[in-house]
Design a protein around this motif. Structure first.
Motif, mmCIF file in Angstrom:
data_model
loop_
_atom_site.group_PDB
_atom_site.id
_atom_site.type_symbol
_atom_site.label_atom_id
_atom_site.label_comp_id
_atom_site.label_asym_id
_atom_site.label_seq_id
_atom_site.Cartn_x
_atom_site.Cartn_y
_atom_site.Cartn_z
ATOM 1 N N TYR A 79 35.739 34.410 -7.191
ATOM 2 C CA TYR A 79 34.187 34.703 -6.888
ATOM 3 C C TYR A 79 33.460 33.826 -7.494
ATOM 4 O O TYR A 79 33.670 33.282 -8.630
ATOM 5 N N LEU A 80 32.436 33.638 -7.247
ATOM 6 C CA LEU A 80 31.197 33.098 -7.722
ATOM 7 C C LEU A 80 30.078 33.907 -7.546
ATOM 8 O O LEU A 80 29.381 33.903 -6.510
ATOM 9 N N GLU A 81 29.746 34.527 -8.695
ATOM 10 C CA GLU A 81 28.340 35.706 -8.622
ATOM 11 C C GLU A 81 27.384 34.367 -9.048
ATOM 12 O O GLU A 81 27.207 34.181 -10.275
ATOM 13 N N MET A 82 26.405 34.490 -8.328
ATOM 14 C CA MET A 82 25.050 33.543 -8.698
ATOM 15 C C MET A 82 24.114 34.334 -8.629
ATOM 16 O O MET A 82 23.652 35.110 -7.710
ATOM 17 N N SER A 83 23.085 34.242 -9.799
ATOM 18 C CA SER A 83 21.715 35.065 -9.815
ATOM 19 C C SER A 83 20.676 34.102 -10.324
ATOM 20 O O SER A 83 20.966 32.706 -10.523
ATOM 21 N N SER A 84 19.542 34.593 -10.314
ATOM 22 C CA SER A 84 18.290 33.730 -10.617
ATOM 23 C C SER A 84 18.511 32.400 -9.636
ATOM 24 O O SER A 84 18.267 31.143 -10.433
ATOM 25 N N LEU A 85 18.860 32.631 -8.644
ATOM 26 C CA LEU A 85 18.795 31.392 -7.928
ATOM 27 C C LEU A 85 17.636 30.629 -7.466
ATOM 28 O O LEU A 85 16.293 31.175 -7.707
ATOM 29 N N LYS A 86 17.801 29.273 -7.537
ATOM 30 C CA LYS A 86 16.488 28.248 -7.142
ATOM 31 C C LYS A 86 16.708 27.475 -6.007
ATOM 32 O O LYS A 86 18.195 27.361 -5.792
ATOM 33 N N PRO A 87 15.681 27.008 -5.495
ATOM 34 C CA PRO A 87 15.852 26.057 -4.461
ATOM 35 C C PRO A 87 16.743 24.879 -4.441
ATOM 36 O O PRO A 87 17.394 24.712 -3.675
ATOM 37 N N GLU A 88 16.937 24.488 -5.774
ATOM 38 C CA GLU A 88 17.924 23.221 -5.978
ATOM 39 C C GLU A 88 19.158 23.611 -5.971
ATOM 40 O O GLU A 88 20.052 22.897 -6.078
ATOM 41 N N ASP A 89 19.594 25.078 -6.076
ATOM 42 C CA ASP A 89 20.915 25.660 -5.784
ATOM 43 C C ASP A 89 21.502 25.472 -4.534
ATOM 44 O O ASP A 89 22.662 25.703 -3.961
ATOM 45 N N SER A 90 20.454 25.190 -3.439
ATOM 46 C CA SER A 90 20.741 25.114 -2.106
ATOM 47 C C SER A 90 21.826 24.066 -1.945
ATOM 48 O O SER A 90 21.568 22.925 -2.307
ATOM 49 N N ALA A 91 22.922 24.197 -0.998
ATOM 50 C CA ALA A 91 24.087 23.271 -1.093
ATOM 51 C C ALA A 91 25.106 23.862 -0.116
ATOM 52 O O ALA A 91 25.226 25.095 -0.026
ATOM 53 N N MET A 92 26.135 23.036 0.187
ATOM 54 C CA MET A 92 27.191 23.625 0.714
ATOM 55 C C MET A 92 28.277 23.880 -0.452
ATOM 56 O O MET A 92 28.571 23.020 -1.378
ATOM 57 N N TYR A 93 28.826 25.053 -0.746
ATOM 58 C CA TYR A 93 29.739 25.504 -1.735
ATOM 59 C C TYR A 93 31.210 25.328 -1.217
ATOM 60 O O TYR A 93 31.432 26.187 -0.269
ATOM 61 N N PHE A 94 31.897 24.732 -2.122
ATOM 62 C CA PHE A 94 33.551 24.731 -1.950
ATOM 63 C C PHE A 94 34.226 25.400 -2.755
ATOM 64 O O PHE A 94 34.034 25.168 -4.069
ATOM 65 N N CYS A 95 35.252 26.044 -2.555
ATOM 66 C CA CYS A 95 36.243 26.412 -3.403
ATOM 67 C C CYS A 95 37.286 25.543 -3.595
ATOM 68 O O CYS A 95 37.617 24.640 -2.465
ATOM 69 N N ALA A 96 37.896 25.437 -4.545
ATOM 70 C CA ALA A 96 38.923 24.183 -4.915
ATOM 71 C C ALA A 96 39.850 24.616 -5.795
ATOM 72 O O ALA A 96 39.936 25.760 -6.720
ATOM 73 N N ALA A 97 41.072 24.170 -5.650
ATOM 74 C CA ALA A 97 42.396 24.343 -6.405
ATOM 75 C C ALA A 97 43.221 23.163 -6.927
ATOM 76 O O ALA A 97 43.044 22.429 -5.839
ATOM 77 N N ASP A 98 43.735 23.263 -7.833
ATOM 78 C CA ASP A 98 44.730 22.150 -8.361
ATOM 79 C C ASP A 98 45.752 22.759 -9.327
ATOM 80 O O ASP A 98 45.580 23.638 -10.095
ATOM 81 N N ALA A 99 46.822 22.320 -9.236
ATOM 82 C CA ALA A 99 48.167 22.526 -10.213
ATOM 83 C C ALA A 99 47.971 22.415 -11.650
ATOM 84 O O ALA A 99 48.231 23.205 -12.378
ATOM 85 N N SER A 100 47.065 21.240 -11.809
ATOM 86 C CA SER A 100 46.939 20.880 -13.166
ATOM 87 C C SER A 100 45.514 20.637 -13.851
ATOM 88 O O SER A 100 44.814 20.947 -14.898
ATOM 89 N N TYR A 101 44.494 19.904 -12.727
ATOM 90 C CA TYR A 101 43.442 19.427 -13.234
ATOM 91 C C TYR A 101 42.435 20.352 -12.881
ATOM 92 O O TYR A 101 42.337 20.896 -11.840
ATOM 93 N N CYS A 102 41.555 20.539 -13.866
ATOM 94 C CA CYS A 102 40.607 21.562 -13.928
ATOM 95 C C CYS A 102 39.254 20.991 -14.297
ATOM 96 O O CYS A 102 38.145 21.865 -14.433
ATOM 97 N N GLY A 103 38.764 19.749 -14.246
ATOM 98 C CA GLY A 103 37.561 19.155 -14.801
ATOM 99 C C GLY A 103 36.834 19.351 -13.688
ATOM 100 O O GLY A 103 36.617 19.163 -12.535
ATOM 101 N N LEU A 104 35.267 19.579 -14.299
ATOM 102 C CA LEU A 104 33.987 19.552 -13.730
ATOM 103 C C LEU A 104 33.028 18.286 -13.977
ATOM 104 O O LEU A 104 32.162 18.212 -13.137
ATOM 105 N N ASN A 105 33.767 17.287 -14.524
ATOM 106 C CA ASN A 105 32.827 16.023 -14.822
ATOM 107 C C ASN A 105 32.506 15.437 -13.538
ATOM 108 O O ASN A 105 33.232 15.641 -12.629
ATOM 109 N N ILE A 106 31.419 14.699 -13.612
ATOM 110 C CA ILE A 106 31.067 13.614 -12.527
ATOM 111 C C ILE A 106 32.074 12.793 -11.931
ATOM 112 O O ILE A 106 32.829 12.346 -12.753
ATOM 113 N N GLY A 107 32.382 13.092 -10.754
ATOM 114 C CA GLY A 107 33.391 12.397 -10.099
ATOM 115 C C GLY A 107 34.975 13.053 -10.116
ATOM 116 O O GLY A 107 35.753 12.878 -9.561
#
Length: 125
Positions: A79-107
């Motif tokens: 789940y992703l609970e999103m509150s206090s939403l802003k116009p800049e939160d507008s986007a296509m949201y994707f769920c992802a999975a990986d066996a070992s990599y968990c990074g959120l860094n750019i790229g």
């Protein structure tokens, strides 16, 4: 092999709340990294939130304090609970999975192996 199916996107006014769901289907029961990313046209996919294999939660700077990631292992759902939403939160949201990599860094999205089809979130001002 992991299959992911998102739902819960929609249109909401600024300041509103939405909850995204991602049903996970897979053969193995081993722990994996699960995450949420978002993307607007012309931009790279941005890391929003993730849960690593030990259950530790991580958030992108732009959503800290507003978004909450969680998982229900009995329902095989992320789940992703999103509150206090802003116009800049507008986007296509994707769920992802990986066996070992968990990074959120750019790229970092390039290293995640499994992706859902995405669900659109639109926040109006």
């Amino acid at each position: 092999q992991v299959q992911l199916a998102e739902s819960g996107g929609g249109s909401v006014e600024s300041g509103g709340t939405l909850r995204l769901s991602c049903v996970v289907t897979r053969q193995s029961s081993s722990r994996i990294c699960m995450g949420w990313f978002r993307q607007v046209p012309q931009n790279q996919r941005e890391g929003v939130a993730a849960i690593d294999r030990n259950g530790n939660k991580m958030y992108g700077d732009s959503v800290k304090g507003r978004f909450t990631i969680s998982q229900d292992n009995d329902k095989n759902t992320l789940y992703l609970e999103m509150s206090s939403l802003k116009p800049e939160d507008s986007a296509m949201y994707f769920c992802a999975a990986d066996a070992s990599y968990c990074g959120l860094n750019i790229g970092g999205y390039k290293f995640w192996d499994y992706w859902g089809q995405g669900t659109q979130v639109t926040v109006s001002s």
